[in-house]
Design a protein around this motif. Structure first.
Motif, PDB file in Angstrom:
ATOM      1  N   UNK A  76      51.423  40.179  40.284  1.00 36.30           N
ATOM      2  CA  UNK A  76      51.660  40.032  38.919  1.00 36.30           C
ATOM      3  C   UNK A  76      50.857  39.022  38.401  1.00 36.30           C
ATOM      4  N   UNK A  77      50.511  37.873  39.237  1.00 36.74           N
ATOM      5  CA  UNK A  77      49.606  37.030  38.975  1.00 36.74           C
ATOM      6  C   UNK A  77      48.235  37.387  38.453  1.00 36.74           C
ATOM      7  N   UNK A  78      47.740  38.146  39.698  1.00 35.71           N
ATOM      8  CA  UNK A  78      46.702  38.714  39.578  1.00 35.71           C
ATOM      9  C   UNK A  78      46.397  39.734  38.571  1.00 35.71           C
ATOM     10  N   UNK A  79      47.333  40.316  38.035  1.00 34.78           N
ATOM     11  CA  UNK A  79      47.183  41.401  36.844  1.00 34.78           C
ATOM     12  C   UNK A  79      47.133  40.377  35.563  1.00 34.78           C
ATOM     13  N   UNK A  80      47.752  39.281  35.503  1.00 35.68           N
ATOM     14  CA  UNK A  80      47.735  38.750  34.378  1.00 35.68           C
ATOM     15  C   UNK A  80      46.518  38.177  34.193  1.00 35.68           C
ATOM     16  N   UNK A  81      46.046  37.404  35.386  1.00 31.27           N
ATOM     17  CA  UNK A  81      44.678  36.725  35.206  1.00 31.27           C
ATOM     18  C   UNK A  81      43.434  37.877  35.031  1.00 31.27           C
ATOM     19  N   UNK A 242      48.548  50.074  34.068  1.00 35.58           N
ATOM     20  CA  UNK A 242      49.189  51.634  34.269  1.00 35.58           C
ATOM     21  C   UNK A 242      48.881  51.772  35.756  1.00 35.58           C
ATOM     22  N   UNK A 243      49.496  52.965  36.466  1.00 37.76           N
ATOM     23  CA  UNK A 243      49.249  53.195  37.608  1.00 37.76           C
ATOM     24  C   UNK A 243      48.634  54.528  37.655  1.00 37.76           C
ATOM     25  N   UNK A 250      45.665  50.102  37.154  1.00 36.15           N
ATOM     26  CA  UNK A 250      44.701  50.009  36.201  1.00 36.15           C
ATOM     27  C   UNK A 250      44.920  49.382  35.008  1.00 36.15           C
ATOM     28  N   UNK A 251      44.356  48.295  35.016  1.00 33.95           N
ATOM     29  CA  UNK A 251      44.299  47.172  33.785  1.00 33.95           C
ATOM     30  C   UNK A 251      43.332  47.549  32.750  1.00 33.95           C
ATOM     31  N   UNK A 252      43.880  47.700  31.437  1.00 35.11           N
ATOM     32  CA  UNK A 252      42.822  47.943  30.615  1.00 35.11           C
ATOM     33  C   UNK A 252      43.175  47.019  29.274  1.00 35.11           C
ATOM     34  N   UNK A 253      42.235  46.560  28.679  1.00 36.18           N
ATOM     35  CA  UNK A 253      42.234  45.893  27.356  1.00 36.18           C
ATOM     36  C   UNK A 253      41.293  46.529  26.421  1.00 36.18           C
ATOM     37  N   UNK A 270      38.305  48.605  31.324  1.00 31.98           N
ATOM     38  CA  UNK A 270      39.337  48.838  32.305  1.00 31.98           C
ATOM     39  C   UNK A 270      38.777  48.458  33.646  1.00 31.98           C
ATOM     40  N   UNK A 271      39.792  48.107  34.829  1.00 32.39           N
ATOM     41  CA  UNK A 271      39.593  48.068  36.091  1.00 32.39           C
ATOM     42  C   UNK A 271      39.121  49.216  36.545  1.00 32.39           C
TER      43      UNK A 271
END
Length: 596
Positions: A76-81, A242-243, A250-253, A270-271
């Protein structure tokens, strides 16, 4: 030369044959030690206690590691960062993309009269309102190289959408120079994952998904299908987690591309695939490595702990088994004097129990031998009298033989009664619970009864020394303690001269109650002081043979010792007038019992 060579070869062969046993004997010692160590390890490792200790310690460590892996906040911390990092990158890229956009008009109209009216320091040009109304389209040819340079170091995927949600650029479709590439559709004959691979992928996706939505690739005209892109086209920054179908996060902004406060498009970052999952897997791999190291340490320490527990317990169990089987006449229980824990306490308790058991067995054997010996004498006399009775010729002889038979029968009856009482004594003392006994009240009752029974005009006197009403309480059995006092008083009266007095004194010492019984008899012979409490021992010169069983004082000692007390006898003496010898005034029996 030929003979010399042959002899040399033979000598070398003899040397090799002599060295072989030496080499074998050299390795025999270490191999024997290794074999014994391995056998000890097998016995220890497969013992029930060892398995329980190792299993419980390993299960505790395993539960801790599973909890860390399941409840770890690293993901969770890695996703937020990652979200914050992508937002900062997106704003920088969006600003650069907006700055590279140009207006569609080829010329700008300038009013000459307006130029003449300018004051010093003023400039003339279109206002912000005018510029915001102008179109600044995003040119893929100009933005492509810029986007490629910005995205390449970050290892992320960038997509630019226009105001209608149509895809303008995708970093996947750019080459190193930023030119747009063309990709062919994959062949239908391409490799497809097998059943096991699909099952592992589905399991991974199910375990890692949680409440995350499923990521899907939308067409180039469906950019509005991404919630973050739709918000970015309204001028807001947005992010989504998302996954995908392979279970990868997958992290997207998405950030708006603005110029002069007008939204010209949206930039979506996105990652790439398993970027976050690889870092999480690396972190969990470190936890697993640490778990394996701790597992090895835990197993070693558990075996050491089990060796300090299971080994002594096994030795104690083997010794107890030997005691049960009576392999030897007397088995020594292992003693762990250096241990002050429960194992040492158990060892001492088993040793005391075994010693008590051996003492009981020896006492029973001795008692049986003494009983057989004491019963054999009157039986032998009785058989002789019975065999002689038919041969008696006179009435006087028959009368004398009948008196002998009657005497032996009474002796046998007395012996059997005393033996039965002595044999039941231990069992009764073990079955009954100890209760506080008032020795003062017990003595008054017994002495009152003794004075009512006349025995050669010998009276019994009672006195107390020190202590209050509760000072003469002892834990025990009142009936058995009364038997001790009764036997001592009867014994003292039997040795007292007619008209004498038996003096009973009770006093309270520090932690004990002392009872003394004094008589005015001849005392105890010095050589009989050490034997007077033995079974079937009697020393009554003034009485006929067989008038006493010799068990009364032995029973007294047995009862007193069962109550944790002591009993002994000593003579009361005074110096003679000549001063050379001491004159005996009588015997004194002393009983000391622990007080409550």
């Amino acid at each position: 030369m030929l003979d010399r060579t042959t002899n040399t070869t033979g000598n070398e062969a003899d040397t090799e044959r002599t060295e072989e046993p030496v080499r074998r004997s050299y390795w025999r010692g270490p191999l024997r030690l290794l074999r014994r160590g391995w056998q000890f390890f097998l016995v220890l490792a497969f013992s029930s206690l060892n398995r329980r200790i190792v299993s419980l310690n390993v299960l505790g460590l395993l539960a801790l590691v599973i909890g860390i892996l399941y409840l770890s906040q690293f993901r969770a911390g890695l996703i937020d960062a990652r979200i914050q990092s992508l937002l900062v990158q997106g704003e920088i890229m969006a600003g650069a993309i907006a700055a590279s956009a140009t207006a569609d008009n080829d010329s700008v109209q300038i009013d000459p009269d307006r130029l003449l009216e300018l004051r010093p320091g003023e400039s003339y040009g279109p206002s912000d309102e005018a510029l915001s109304g102008m179109e600044f389209p995003i040119n893929p040819e100009r933005v492509g190289p810029l986007l490629q340079r910005l995205v390449s170091p970050t290892k992320t995927r960038a997509r630019i959408y226009d105001r209608d949600g149509g895809l303008i650029l995708d970093s996947r479709n750019l080459d190193r120079r930023g030119d747009v590439l063309r990709f062919d559709l994959p062949s239908p004959l391409a490799h497809k994952p097998g059943f096991i691979e699909r099952a592992l992928t589905q399991a991974r996706a199910w375990l890692g998904r949680g409440d995350l939505p499923l990521y899907k690739e939308l067409g180039p005209e469906n950019g509005m299908g991404y919630a973050e892109v739709a918000l970015a086209l309204t001028g807001q920054k947005a992010s989504m987690v998302r996954i995908n179908e392979r279970g990868e996060v997958i992290v997207s902004v998405a950030v708006p591309v603005q110029r002069f406060r007008a939204v010209r498009g949206a930039l979506m970052l996105s990652t790439q695939g398993a970027d976050i999952d690889n870092m999480v897997a690396a972190e969990r791999l470190q936890i697993v490595k640490l778990f394996l190291i701790l597992l090895g340490v835990m197993v070693v320490l558990s075996n050491v702990l089990a060796a300090t527990i299971a080994g002594p317990v096994r030795r104690l169990a083997d010794a107890a088994e030997h005691v049960r089987r009576r392999i030897r006449s007397r088995v020594e229980i292992p003693e762990f004097r250096g241990r002050r824990d429960e194992i040492g306490h158990l060892s001492r308790a088993i040793r005391d129990m075994t010693n008590a058991l051996y003492r009981r067995i020896e006492a029973i054997e001795s008692f049986a031998a003494d009983v057989a010996h004491e019963l054999k004498n009157p039986l032998t006399s009785l058989r002789s009298a019975v065999e002689t009775l038919p041969r008696a010729k006179t009435d006087e002889s028959r009368s004398r033989l009948l008196s002998v038979i009657e005497h032996d029968v009474r002796r046998l009856d007395r012996l059997i009664s005393d033996i039965s009482d002595a044999s039941r004594l231990d069992a009764e003392l073990l079955r009954q619970e100890s209760e506080p006994v008032d020795i003062a009240k017990l003595l008054r009752t017994l002495i009152a009864v003794a004075n009512e029974v006349k025995q050669e005009n010998v009276t019994v006197a009672l006195s107390f020394a020190g202590g209050g009403p509760q000072a003469f309480l002892v834990p025990g059995h009142d009936s058995r303690l009364g038997q001790v006092i009764h036997n001592l008083i009867d014994n003292a009266r039997s040795f007292s001269p007619p008209g004498g007095v038996v003096r009973v004194t009770c006093r309270r010492l520090r932690g004990e109650v002392e009872i003394t019984v004094d008589d005015d008899g001849p005392g105890v012979r010095p050589d009989a002081l050490d034997h007077i409490f033995e079974r079937f021992y009697t020393d009554r010169p003034h009485q006929g043979f067989g008038q006493n069983s010799g068990l009364g004082l032995s029973i007294c000692k047995q009862i007193v010792e069962a109550h944790g007390g002591r009993i002994w006898v000593e003579n009361r003496t005074r110096p003679k007038p000549d001063g050379e010898e001491e004159e005996a005034l009588g015997a004194r029996f002393i009983v000391r019992l622990p007080a409550t």
